[in-house]
Enzyme design. Structure first.
Site, PDB file in Angstrom:
ATOM      1  N   GLY A  31     -18.184  14.714  43.272  1.00  0.00           N
ATOM      2  CA  GLY A  31     -17.247  13.641  43.546  1.00  0.00           C
ATOM      3  C   GLY A  31     -17.540  12.359  42.779  1.00  0.00           C
ATOM      4  N   GLN A  32     -16.805  11.302  43.133  1.00  0.00           N
ATOM      5  CA  GLN A  32     -16.897  10.033  42.381  1.00  0.00           C
ATOM      6  C   GLN A  32     -18.325   9.500  42.340  1.00  0.00           C
ATOM      7  OE1 GLN A  32     -15.035   6.559  44.086  1.00  0.00           O
ATOM      8  NE2 GLN A  32     -14.899   5.514  42.115  1.00  0.00           N
ATOM      9  N   ASP A  70     -21.071  24.863  50.891  1.00  0.00           N
ATOM     10  CA  ASP A  70     -20.156  24.206  51.827  1.00  0.00           C
ATOM     11  C   ASP A  70     -21.026  23.493  52.864  1.00  0.00           C
ATOM     12  OD1 ASP A  70     -18.422  23.473  53.845  1.00  0.00           O
ATOM     13  OD2 ASP A  70     -17.299  25.362  53.817  1.00  0.00           O
ATOM     14  N   TYR A 160     -11.353   8.211  59.453  1.00  0.00           N
ATOM     15  CA  TYR A 160     -12.490   8.051  58.539  1.00  0.00           C
ATOM     16  C   TYR A 160     -13.464   6.995  59.078  1.00  0.00           C
ATOM     17  CZ  TYR A 160     -14.802   6.705  54.108  1.00  0.00           C
ATOM     18  OH  TYR A 160     -15.702   6.399  53.119  1.00  0.00           O
TER      19      TYR A 160
HETATM   20  P1  NAD Z   1     -15.261  12.155  46.647  1.00  0.00           P
HETATM   21  O1  NAD Z   1     -14.100  12.575  47.470  1.00  0.00           O
HETATM   22  O2  NAD Z   1     -15.032  11.700  45.265  1.00  0.00           O
HETATM   23  O3  NAD Z   1     -16.326  13.344  46.589  1.00  0.00           O
HETATM   24  C1  NAD Z   1     -16.649  14.120  47.707  1.00  0.00           C
HETATM   25  C2  NAD Z   1     -17.174  15.446  47.187  1.00  0.00           C
HETATM   26  O4  NAD Z   1     -17.491  16.232  48.343  1.00  0.00           O
HETATM   27  C3  NAD Z   1     -16.134  16.218  46.373  1.00  0.00           C
HETATM   28  O5  NAD Z   1     -16.701  16.652  45.158  1.00  0.00           O
HETATM   29  C4  NAD Z   1     -15.787  17.406  47.260  1.00  0.00           C
HETATM   30  O6  NAD Z   1     -15.519  18.609  46.549  1.00  0.00           O
HETATM   31  C5  NAD Z   1     -17.056  17.551  48.087  1.00  0.00           C
HETATM   32  N1  NAD Z   1     -16.818  18.243  49.350  1.00  0.00           N
HETATM   33  C6  NAD Z   1     -15.746  18.154  50.165  1.00  0.00           C
HETATM   34  N2  NAD Z   1     -15.903  18.974  51.217  1.00  0.00           N
HETATM   35  C7  NAD Z   1     -17.102  19.575  51.057  1.00  0.00           C
HETATM   36  C8  NAD Z   1     -17.827  20.526  51.809  1.00  0.00           C
HETATM   37  N3  NAD Z   1     -17.326  21.054  52.930  1.00  0.00           N
HETATM   38  N4  NAD Z   1     -19.021  20.933  51.344  1.00  0.00           N
HETATM   39  C9  NAD Z   1     -19.523  20.426  50.193  1.00  0.00           C
HETATM   40  N5  NAD Z   1     -18.888  19.528  49.442  1.00  0.00           N
HETATM   41  C10 NAD Z   1     -17.679  19.110  49.874  1.00  0.00           C
HETATM   42  O7  NAD Z   1     -16.048  11.066  47.486  1.00  0.00           O
HETATM   43  P2  NAD Z   1     -17.002   9.911  46.956  1.00  0.00           P
HETATM   44  O8  NAD Z   1     -16.155   8.747  46.642  1.00  0.00           O
HETATM   45  O9  NAD Z   1     -17.939  10.432  45.971  1.00  0.00           O
HETATM   46  O10 NAD Z   1     -17.753   9.547  48.304  1.00  0.00           O
HETATM   47  C11 NAD Z   1     -18.979  10.135  48.667  1.00  0.00           C
HETATM   48  C12 NAD Z   1     -19.412   9.556  49.988  1.00  0.00           C
HETATM   49  O11 NAD Z   1     -19.478   8.129  49.892  1.00  0.00           O
HETATM   50  C13 NAD Z   1     -18.471   9.843  51.149  1.00  0.00           C
HETATM   51  O12 NAD Z   1     -19.213  10.036  52.319  1.00  0.00           O
HETATM   52  C14 NAD Z   1     -17.661   8.579  51.280  1.00  0.00           C
HETATM   53  O13 NAD Z   1     -17.208   8.381  52.575  1.00  0.00           O
HETATM   54  C15 NAD Z   1     -18.668   7.531  50.891  1.00  0.00           C
HETATM   55  N6  NAD Z   1     -18.029   6.305  50.414  1.00  0.00           N
HETATM   56  C16 NAD Z   1     -17.381   6.277  49.216  1.00  0.00           C
HETATM   57  C17 NAD Z   1     -16.774   5.103  48.790  1.00  0.00           C
HETATM   58  C18 NAD Z   1     -16.055   5.022  47.470  1.00  0.00           C
HETATM   59  O14 NAD Z   1     -15.444   3.984  47.175  1.00  0.00           O
HETATM   60  N7  NAD Z   1     -16.099   6.055  46.639  1.00  0.00           N
HETATM   61  C19 NAD Z   1     -16.828   3.960  49.598  1.00  0.00           C
HETATM   62  C20 NAD Z   1     -17.462   4.051  50.835  1.00  0.00           C
HETATM   63  C21 NAD Z   1     -18.086   5.212  51.225  1.00  0.00           C
HETATM   64  N1  SER Z   2     -13.436   3.570  49.105  1.00  0.00           N
HETATM   65  C1  SER Z   2     -13.392   4.126  50.421  1.00  0.00           C
HETATM   66  C2  SER Z   2     -12.002   4.415  50.821  1.00  0.00           C
HETATM   67  O1  SER Z   2     -11.123   3.726  50.363  1.00  0.00           O
HETATM   68  C3  SER Z   2     -14.025   3.169  51.400  1.00  0.00           C
HETATM   69  O2  SER Z   2     -14.848   3.913  52.218  1.00  0.00           O
HETATM   70  O3  SER Z   2     -11.804   5.290  51.612  1.00  0.00           O
END
Ligand code: NAD
Ligand code: SER
Length: 332
Positions: A31-32, A70, A160
């Protein structure tokens, strides 16, 4: 800016390389955040010590041993941990705010059950340390919106946010009851050029750069004055690694730390982009994500993170826009 990115690796490397006995599993690495975290941790600890995992192998991790995993499959998670002698887990898999609202029951299941699986691994002493991210989504419409403090009213209105708030409480409970070394940050919206966002309300702040370079126009799903807390991915990754590397006695909060970065609205970021692309235009068509954004803080007070483990953000809006455009130019 590319040089600054390299220097981040080097300074962290220099500080921590000598203590590298860790084997790290990253769940949701595709993911991101995971893509950049895998790259940075591999620089610090060596690619052979970092095991990225996700639901599918997208073939992006050429130098690491990848596992299809998973996060809801507790048995396979245990097997992967044992197979690689994992010491630390960065658990990133989740449904984010926008996709979570579309599929609330599954968001709750994924975000909570997978966290329990990882917390239990540490409780049963199979792993030593956990990183699990929280979010500004733990705050809600009754929270003070400006300079939101660490401790305040928290009544999240998205599934969420509810799952992140509950997750924070469970993390603290596992620490207090079983001594589980779990650490967490309430990330703001994250903005980087190496990976795509996965379904959040703050995603517009990444999309806008791609569209500015591709078509010189962008239709934003939030209204022009919707200010939100944001951060460059490089700062977020550095914060994550600094938090994980901090001595345990510096970590006084086992729920999750507020992390301040930048605060801006779609109009403000568009104005900054226009300084580089003068004919860039933005239009506004708010959708269901507007209500989510309206319920979140506009800016964050991160006094505790600064005091406890020395956090300091590097990027302001000007630097962020410059860095994003420079790095995405020719690639979108
Ligand atoms: P994302 O959606 O880009 O990536 C999540 C990854 O998890 C994806 O590659 C997806 O394939 C994988 N995934 C989904 N279900 C799965 C499962 N059952 N088993 C294994 N992998 C699985 O999310 P992100 O932006 O990289 O965020 C990662 C974490 O950071 C999350 O917990 C999110 O809540 C938190 N977060 C992100 C942001 C942001 O701005 N990106 C902000 C606050 C919090
Ligand atoms: N960037 C995230 C969202 O918009 C914040 O947790 O969901």
């Amino acid at each position: 800016m590319k040089n600054i990115h390299k220097l981040v690796y080097l300074s962290i490397q220099k500080k921590y390389m000598s203590s590298s006995t860790e084997k790290i599993l990253i769940i949701g690495a595709g993911g991101q955040i995971g893509v950049e975290l895998t790259e940075n941790l591999s620089h610090i600890y060596g690619s052979n010590n970092i095991i990225p995992s996700d639901l599918k192998d997208a073939g992006i991790f050429k130098n690491n041993s990848f596992e299809v995993l998973d996060a809801l499959d507790k048995t396979n998670l245990f097997n992967v941990v044992k197979k690689h002698n994992i010491t630390q887990v960065y658990h990133l898999a989740a449904l984010l705010s926008a996709t979570g609202e579309q599929n609330p029951m599954f968001a709750w299941k994924l975000n909570m059950e997978s966290l329990f699986h990882v917390l239990d691994l540490a409780k049963e002493k199979h792993i030593k340390q956990i990183y699990w991210p929280s979010s500004i989504a733990v705050f809600g419409p009754t929270t003070p919106q400006k300079n939101t403090p660490q401790y305040t009213v928290m009544e999240p209105s998205t599934i969420y946010g509810i799952s992140k708030q509950a997750g924070e409480r469970w993390c603290e409970w596992y620490f207090n009851k079983f001594g589980v070394d779990v650490r967490s940050i309430r990330y703001p919206g994250l903005i980087g050029w190496k990976s795509a966002p996965g379904g959040g309300t703050t995603d517009y702040a990444v999309h806008i750069f791609h569209q500015a370079l591709k078509t010189k126009s962008y239709e934003c799903f939030l209204s022009e004055d919707t200010a939100l807390p944001m951060m460059h991915m490089e700062d977020a990754i550095r914060a994550t690694i600094e938090l994980m590397q901090a001595p345990a006695d510096k970590i006084k909060i086992r729920g999750a730390y507020n992390l301040g970065g930048i605060s801006f609205s779609p109009k403000q970021i568009a104005e900054e982009i226009k300084k580089h692309i003068p004919d860039f235009t933005i239009t506004y068509k708010p959708d269901f994500r507007q209500a989510i954004a309206d319920s979140w803080p506009k800016s964050i007070n991160d006094t505790e993170a600064c005091q406890h483990w020395g956090w300091k953000a590097n990027y302001d809006l000007l630097k962020l826009v410059e860095n994003m455009l420079e790095n995405l130019k020719g690639k979108v």
